[in-house]
Design a protein around this motif. Sequence first.
Motif, short mmCIF file in Angstrom:
data_model
loop_
_atom_site.label_atom_id
_atom_site.label_comp_id
_atom_site.label_asym_id
_atom_site.label_seq_id
_atom_site.Cartn_x
_atom_site.Cartn_y
_atom_site.Cartn_z
N ASN A 60 0.82 -1.19 -0.09
CA ASN A 60 -0.18 0.04 0.10
C ASN A 60 0.91 1.24 0.07
N ASP A 61 1.95 1.22 0.68
CA ASP A 61 2.90 2.23 0.84
C ASP A 61 3.49 2.60 -0.63
N ASP A 62 3.78 1.53 -1.37
CA ASP A 62 4.54 1.84 -2.70
C ASP A 62 3.07 2.64 -3.70
N TRP A 63 2.16 2.07 -3.53
CA TRP A 63 1.07 2.83 -4.29
C TRP A 63 0.94 4.16 -4.05
N ILE A 64 1.01 4.32 -2.67
CA ILE A 64 0.92 5.84 -2.00
C ILE A 64 2.02 6.64 -2.66
N GLU A 65 3.31 6.12 -2.73
CA GLU A 65 4.28 6.75 -3.11
C GLU A 65 4.11 7.15 -4.65
N LEU A 66 3.78 6.10 -5.46
CA LEU A 66 3.41 6.29 -6.86
C LEU A 66 2.32 7.31 -7.27
N GLU A 67 1.17 7.13 -6.28
CA GLU A 67 0.07 8.41 -6.58
C GLU A 67 0.64 9.65 -6.05
N GLY A 71 0.94 13.23 -8.68
CA GLY A 71 0.16 14.48 -8.53
C GLY A 71 -1.02 14.44 -7.40
N GLY A 72 -1.06 13.17 -6.74
CA GLY A 72 -2.12 12.84 -5.92
C GLY A 72 -3.43 11.88 -6.15
N LEU A 73 -4.24 11.33 -5.50
CA LEU A 73 -5.11 10.53 -5.61
C LEU A 73 -6.34 11.07 -6.67
N SER A 74 -6.38 12.43 -6.74
CA SER A 74 -7.45 12.78 -7.85
C SER A 74 -7.10 12.64 -9.11
N SER A 157 -13.58 8.24 -13.85
CA SER A 157 -12.74 8.94 -13.03
C SER A 157 -11.20 9.15 -13.40
N PRO A 158 -10.85 10.34 -13.04
CA PRO A 158 -9.35 10.50 -13.15
C PRO A 158 -8.54 9.80 -11.90
N GLY A 159 -9.20 9.58 -10.94
CA GLY A 159 -8.65 9.29 -9.71
C GLY A 159 -8.13 7.86 -9.58
N SER A 160 -7.45 7.76 -8.40
CA SER A 160 -6.91 6.39 -7.90
C SER A 160 -7.63 6.18 -6.48
N GLU A 161 -8.42 5.21 -6.25
CA GLU A 161 -9.06 4.94 -5.09
C GLU A 161 -8.63 3.92 -4.18
#
Length: 177
Positions: A60-67, A71-74, A157-161
Amino acid sequence: NGDEIPTGYSNNDWINLSTSAYAVYDDNESNADIYGYLYNWYAGDDERGICPGGWYVPSNDDWIELEDYLGGLSVAGGKLKDTGTIEDGNGLWFSPNEGATNESGFTALPGGMRYPIDCSPPGSYCELNARGRFWTSTFENDGPPDGGRSRLLLYNSPGSEPGWNYLTGGFSVRCIR
């Protein structure tokens, strides 16, 4: 490690598994050629390793770093998704495939899922071309029941959830090194 991961489970058997398994959407091998396979969380966590040597299922931390980097989740989802739409004949996502630029080169595809509660009947396949959900290696016991962390990309959606999901969910896996 080269050991086979079991497949071919019925819907009922799939939702009751507690060991590694994979499936191909609608049990149609041509879908695997396009979208890849769907794995339960146990396959990604198996100590024998689902990924090639030197690679691993991201946490999950790897994904957070990528997101965060994107530019963020949105907006991260759009930067991960393959471009084009089915309706325009130039992609695999349903229209509008909002925000899709694939500027990351990740080329996320909408492989759908095999899930115990959202698909009908339970354990069947749904959401092909509408969503791509990717397992992380992160386990959480904030249920009940216990679950795993995932990332969801949607056609609209352009986001990552970030998500919490049943371990028997069948989602895509992307290995990193």
